[in-house]
Each structure stands twice: as C-alpha cells, then as structure tokens.
Write a protein that holds these residues in place. Structure first.
Motif, PDB file in Angstrom:
ATOM      1  N   LYS A   1       4.063   2.465  12.901  1.00 34.24           N
ATOM      2  CA  LYS A   1       3.334   3.198  11.846  1.00 34.24           C
ATOM      3  C   LYS A   1       2.795   2.234  10.788  1.00 34.24           C
ATOM      4  O   LYS A   1       1.679   2.408  10.280  1.00 34.24           O
ATOM      5  N   LYS A   2       3.580   1.229  10.460  1.00 39.45           N
ATOM      6  CA  LYS A   2       3.118   0.235   9.485  1.00 39.45           C
ATOM      7  C   LYS A   2       1.898  -0.513  10.008  1.00 39.45           C
ATOM      8  O   LYS A   2       0.963  -0.817   9.260  1.00 39.45           O
TER       9      LYS A   2
ATOM     10  N   TRP B   1      -3.176  -6.547   9.340  1.00 38.96           N
ATOM     11  CA  TRP B   1      -1.715  -6.389   9.454  1.00 38.96           C
ATOM     12  C   TRP B   1      -1.178  -7.532  10.299  1.00 38.96           C
ATOM     13  O   TRP B   1      -1.817  -7.971  11.262  1.00 38.96           O
TER      14      TRP B   1
ATOM     15  N   THR C   1      -1.179   1.834   9.791  1.00 39.63           N
ATOM     16  CA  THR C   1      -1.613   1.960   8.397  1.00 39.63           C
ATOM     17  C   THR C   1      -2.303   0.692   7.924  1.00 39.63           C
ATOM     18  O   THR C   1      -3.336   0.730   7.259  1.00 39.63           O
ATOM     19  N   GLY C   2      -1.732  -0.439   8.308  1.00 43.03           N
ATOM     20  CA  GLY C   2      -2.292  -1.706   7.872  1.00 43.03           C
ATOM     21  C   GLY C   2      -3.691  -1.944   8.392  1.00 43.03           C
ATOM     22  O   GLY C   2      -4.603  -2.288   7.621  1.00 43.03           O
TER      23      GLY C   2
ATOM     24  N   THR D   1      -5.877   0.268   9.802  1.00 39.85           N
ATOM     25  CA  THR D   1      -6.864   1.319   9.553  1.00 39.85           C
ATOM     26  C   THR D   1      -7.217   1.435   8.074  1.00 39.85           C
ATOM     27  O   THR D   1      -8.369   1.708   7.730  1.00 39.85           O
ATOM     28  N   LYS D   2      -6.260   1.228   7.188  1.00 44.81           N
ATOM     29  CA  LYS D   2      -6.511   1.384   5.762  1.00 44.81           C
ATOM     30  C   LYS D   2      -6.842   0.065   5.072  1.00 44.81           C
ATOM     31  O   LYS D   2      -7.704   0.010   4.192  1.00 44.81           O
ATOM     32  N   ASN D   3      -6.145  -0.981   5.464  1.00 40.89           N
ATOM     33  CA  ASN D   3      -6.318  -2.270   4.790  1.00 40.89           C
ATOM     34  C   ASN D   3      -7.162  -3.246   5.602  1.00 40.89           C
ATOM     35  O   ASN D   3      -7.554  -4.298   5.106  1.00 40.89           O
TER      36      ASN D   3
END
Length: 642
Positions: free
Chosen positions: A147-148, A159, A151-152, A154-156
C-alpha cells in the motif's frame, strides 16, 4: 526611335493636378502618302503596377517564409536526429547498466526490461514481459508495504525501499527498488519505471557487521551490547504491562581448570555446548547472552510470578551437572547462579545486573552449584565492594599499602629463620581493610600484578635492611597470585628486584597454592623452574586442601610444604586431622621437603607438632603479623635470647 514603332514603354506622367502616375506608351509609325505619321497609345497602368507590387511583396514574404520554414525544418530534423541519437545512447546505457530497469504499465505489467534485470532476477525478457515483476509479488506479500508503494508512486510520483526478493532459481537476493512515474503530455502517469539494484553483498556485509557487533563469535549468543539493548528495551514494556522480569547471572564453576589443563580449544567447545544447554532450558521469548569468559546471563520477561525463575534456575543447574564430552575428554562443571527480580529489587538495567552479579557471588560463597536470590544484605556487600574498588585505584600511588611480617619458629633450633610478608591496607577514608576483602578485588581488576611487584620489591628491601641492621639471615616469603604467575615478565621482575636491592636469591621465598598449579600447570612449571634454578625457595601454601597434592611434589620444584591451618586447628581433638598432619610431615621429610604448620594458636598444638618433628610453625601463639618496625624488634629480641 527611327524607323520602328515603340511598344510597351513605361514612363511616368504628370497629371494636371500635379500627381505622378505610371503610364505605358505604345507608338506606331504609319505613312499617309509620303507623310509620316505616329500613332501613340497611352495607358494608365497604376492598377497594374499596384498589382505587380503586391505580387512582389507576396513573393518576398513567401520567400522569407520558405526560408524560415526551411530553417525550422532543418532544426527539427537536427533535433529529431539528436533526440534519436540521445534515445539510442540512452537505450545503450540502460542496456549496459548493472542496475535492472523495468518499465511497467498502470497495472504493473512489464512493458520492457533491460538485460541487467535478467541477470539479477534470473528471468529472461521473453518470459517476463506482460507479467508482473517478481518483486511486486513480494511486495504484495506484505500488504502494508504494498500500500505504501502504491501511494508513493501514484500520489508522489516516487517510492523506494529495500527488500529481499527471490530469483527464478529460488535463491534470495537483496534489492533496492526505486519506482518513478512516467507521465504523458497531459501530466497523467501512464507508466512506471523501476530501477532495481542488487545490494546483496552490501546487505550481507551489514549483517556481518551487525552480527559481529551484537553476537558472540564463539557461541552465537547475544553479546554484552545486545544483552544491554534487550534488557533496556524490555524494562519499559514490563512497566506498562505491570509484569515482572527475572535476570540471571551464571558463572561456570570449574571452567578455568578445564580451559587451562585441557587447552583453550576444549574450553571453547565447553562454552559452545554450555550455550546450547542454556538455550534448551529457557522459554520462548527469553534471552541467553554471553557477557564474556564463562559468564552468561538470562533475561526472563513477562513473569506473573517471580517463583517461575527458580524453576528455570534448577533446570539450568541440572543441565550443567551432566558430563561434557569434548573430543575424547569427559569434563564436569557446575553453575553458580544469581537471580534478581524487576521491579522488586531494582528498576534499571545497571542495578539489576549489579544485583544479579552480587547474588551469583553469594551462590559461589554458598558452595557453588546453586542459585541465590538477591537480598538487601547483598546490596550492602555490593556497595562495599564498589567503595573498596574505588579506593584500591589509588591506594598504591598514595602509599596506603604496608607489609606486615609474621615470623616462623624453627622448632629444632628455636630460632627465626624466615617470615611471611602479609599485605595490609589502611585507607584514610575506610580505615584498616581486611586482606580477605581487598585481595580478591585486586585479583579481579588485575591490580594484583602491580601491587604484587611492589610487595616483592618491598620484601627484598626489608631483608636487606635486616641484614644491614646485623640481624640473622631471615628468608622472607612473598605470596604469589595466579595473575602474577601467568605474567610472562614475572621472572624478570623477580630478577630485577634482587638486583636492585642487592640481596641473594636465598633471601626470598615464593608461596604458591595448589589451585594456582592446577589452573596454570604449563606456565607454572616453566616459571617456577626458572625461579628455583636461580636459588629462590618455593613453598606450597594450604597443602592438603587441593585434589592432587602428592603429584605436585614430584612435578614442581617445591622446597617447603605449608600444612593448612584447617588441619592444625583440630590436631588436638580430631584423630583424623592429627594423622593427616603426621603423614604429611613424614612424607615431606622423606622427600627432603621442609614442613611448616600454619595457624598454631596454643601450646598443645605446638607440643604435638614438636612431637611429630615438624620443622617450623607459624601462628599467633608464636607471633602475630607485625609492622616492619615491630617485626625488627621482635626478631632482634628472639636472636638475643639464644
């Protein structure tokens, strides 16, 4: 123009109003009879000229635009070629990278990989394109980490993480994975690039460094550093959960003898098997650690009742009493165990360890092979030991040590031929300290070597002083510690003391114990042999309290046998002790050894020893240990009586 017509001649004409305008004149020559006439046709070509001007302007603009576009096209072609070259070079670089580069679509299916990916993962490109990378499946096994990652990226848009992955052949490798989003012209991520570094060697090096820093190389147990870390980590948890924690301090009884007599290789095997036995005795979640040497600790957290600790303690004692079979040798040891309880006895790691250590020493004092709990009384002893250790640190420098001398009586001649030098310590803060308290501490700290050298030199100086004062030749006996005997420079130290003070070797006697010979046999034979060859007497102290006394008389250069005072104390009331002493005296004299009886306290003991033809006696009945001035006076008075 003569003879011809003029056609299409353009000129400028002037209007009546004064404006200039373009005209085209066509002149034709004609004849009317012989009369020559000219017909002129004049056209206003203003509009045509304007049209031509517009055409020229349009053509010029077109040429400019063509030129500009040509330049643009040339530039675009150059840029395209440079871009193509750049892409070609980038492709070559990516193909030759040692890091794996993986391009995946939005569903994390592989679009392309470089050759390094196949080398690192073991998966050929043709087998993996269109499928999910193996490391993504590894991430999915850890839902939180997966999940991290999502999120990393797609959003930031980025990662990275380090994790252990599995190659196609099943072998593990450590990878550092860095994900970056690839966006289109609309700024939306449509692909992701993953760069995978194989960091297995670095990880293994880090693990080796961590292991070496936190685990004992011999036994594989947590070492002192990791022990403290786990203990300090456990205590706050015990506080929150309101649970108890037991700390055990275990010291092996008899290990040093095995290590020195059978060799360090055998000693190492014993320590390794001890570690295995201790691990077999504990619960899941407990920690066995080796602090060093033959010292082990056990952390037992999450106790509801402190009475669970002695159950494990007894299990350990039972495990250690079983024989150890070590490369053809059968060896026996036992364990002395100290137990302290959090929070009953202390609430911090330092005090708990100190308490367990004190309880362990109490177990040794109680006969070894047992466990003892920490008590408040032991705390007082610990504090006293700490104060004494601090005081000992500068006692020699401050001149707080002194040698007392206890003369020995020659029963046959009634004279004093020798005296034993005994260490005394008087501290300005603590007063007079018993040797039974401070000498073991000096043995622990190693200070006994330095102080022992001082005692040796002081005794030699005292012998010289007595000779210079006209007193009889009094051989002075100096007690030797096990640490001194192990010191490779000890023989040289003795030689230097004799040389510095100018006395002969017959003025010095070295006292050793059976236990020292048992623990340092090889070195003892060499060192004592060299001392004996120099002419220095060697005495065996506390004879009869060891295990193989008779064999030492043959193996070692022993001149004097000192019968332990535990036998002398009951010589008048215990027939067994009496016979033991008689046997020792007869045996010793048969072997040409001098016999000294220690601890003679009354006339009856003296009379029996005289009847047994003991050579010398030492004890309070004849003389207590005396400071050097009183000893000098006593020896002079005894000499004058003869």
């Amino acid at each position: 123009q003569a003879g011809v017509g003029v056609s299409g001649c353009e000129e400028l004409a002037l209007r009546k109003d004064g404006t200039v305008f373009p005209i085209e004149i066509a002149v034709t020559k004609i004849y009317h009879g012989e009369q020559k006439l000219f017909i002129a046709s004049i056209h206003d070509i203003t509009q045509r000229k304007e049209a031509e001007k517009e055409i020229r302007r349009a053509r010029d603009e077109l040429e400019i635009r063509v030129e500009e576009r040509t330049r643009e096209l040339t530039q675009e072609v150059g840029e395209r070629r440079r871009a193509e070259e750049s892409l070609r070079l980038a492709g070559m670089v990516i193909d030759n990278l040692s890091e794996a580069v993986v391009i995946v679509d939005k569903k994390f299916n592989i679009v392309s990989v470089n050759p390094a990916f196949s080398l690192i993962s073991g998966y050929p490109s043709k087998d993996i394109v269109g499928k999910k990378p193996p490391f993504v499946n590894t991430l999915k096994d850890n839902n939180s980490l997966y999940k991290k990652m999502l999120t990393g990226v797609t959003k930031n848009g980025h990662w990275e993480e380090e994790l252990w992955c599995v190659r196609k052949d099943g072998l593990e490798y450590a990878a550092r994975i860095s994900f970056s989003a690839i966006t289109g012209e609309d700024g939306v991520a449509n692909k992701f690039a993953a760069v995978v570094n194989d960091i297995s060697e670095r990880k293994r090096a880090e693990e080796r460094i961590y292991y070496q820093a936190n685990f004992d190389a011999l036994t594989g147990l947590p070492n002192r550093a990791l022990f403290h870390d786990r203990l300090n980590s456990a205590l706050p948890i015990m506080m929150r959960t309101k649970r108890k924690l037991a700390l055990m301090f275990i010291d092996l009884d008899g290990f040093k003898l095995i290590n020195d007599t059978l060799g360090h290789n055998i000693g190492d095997l014993l320590l390794k098997e001890t570690a295995e036995r201790l691990n077999s005795c504990i619960r899941k979640g407990d920690t066995v650690a080796r602090l060093g040497g033959d010292e082990f600790t056990i952390i037992m957290p999450n106790l509801l009742d402190s009475h669970n600790a002695p159950l494990v303690g007894q299990r350990i004692l039972d495990a250690l009493t079983k024989p150890f079979f070590l490369r053809g040798h059968e060896a026996f040891v036992s364990g002395s165990i100290g137990i302290t309880i959090y929070p009953d006895d202390a609430e911090d790691a330092y005090d708990l360890l100190r308490n367990a250590d004190a309880a362990m020493y109490n177990a040794k004092d109680q006969g070894k092979a047992n466990y003892q709990f920490y008590t408040d009384e032991l705390n007082k002893e610990v504090q006293e030991r700490l104060v004494l250790k601090n005081g000992l640190g500068k006692a020699l420098e401050n001149g707080e040590f002194e040698l007392f001398y206890q003369p020995k009586l020659n029963l046959l001649e009634g004279t004093i031929n020798s005296a034993e030098a005994l260490m005394r310590w008087t501290s300005p803060e603590l007063g007079s300290i018993s040797p039974a308290k401070f000498i073991p501490l000096m043995e622990e700290t190693g200070q006994v070597v330095e102080v022992g050298e001082w005692a040796l030199l002081t005794a030699c100086r005292q012998h010289k002083a007595w000779l210079d004062a006209g007193l009889p030749h009094i051989r002075i006996a100096v007690n030797l510690s096990a640490r001194q005997l192990r010191d490779l420079s000890f023989v040289t130290i003795v030689e230097n003391a004799l040389k510095e003070t100018g006395i002969g070797p017959d003025g010095l006697e070295i006292e050793i114990t059976e236990s020292m010979l048992m623990s340092d046999s090889a070195k003892a034979v060499k060192a004592l042999g060299e001392l004996h060859d120099m002419g220095i007497h060697v005495a065996m102290d506390d004879f009869g309290t060891g295990y193989s006394s008779l064999s030492y008389l043959k193996k070692f250069p022993i001149d004097t046998i000192k019968i332990d005072q535990s036998f002398v104390a009951d010589i008048a009331t215990d027939k067994d002790d009496s016979e033991i002493i008689r046997t020792i005296i007869n045996m010793g004299q048969t072997l040409n050894r001098k016999i000294v009886a220690e601890g003679v306290e009354d006339a009856e003991q003296l009379s029996i020893l005289r009847d047994f033809k003991c050579d010398e006696i030492q004890g309070y009945f004849f003389s207590r240990p005396l400071p050097h001035a009183e000893a000098t006076k006593f020896i002079r008075e005894q000499a004058e009586k003869i």
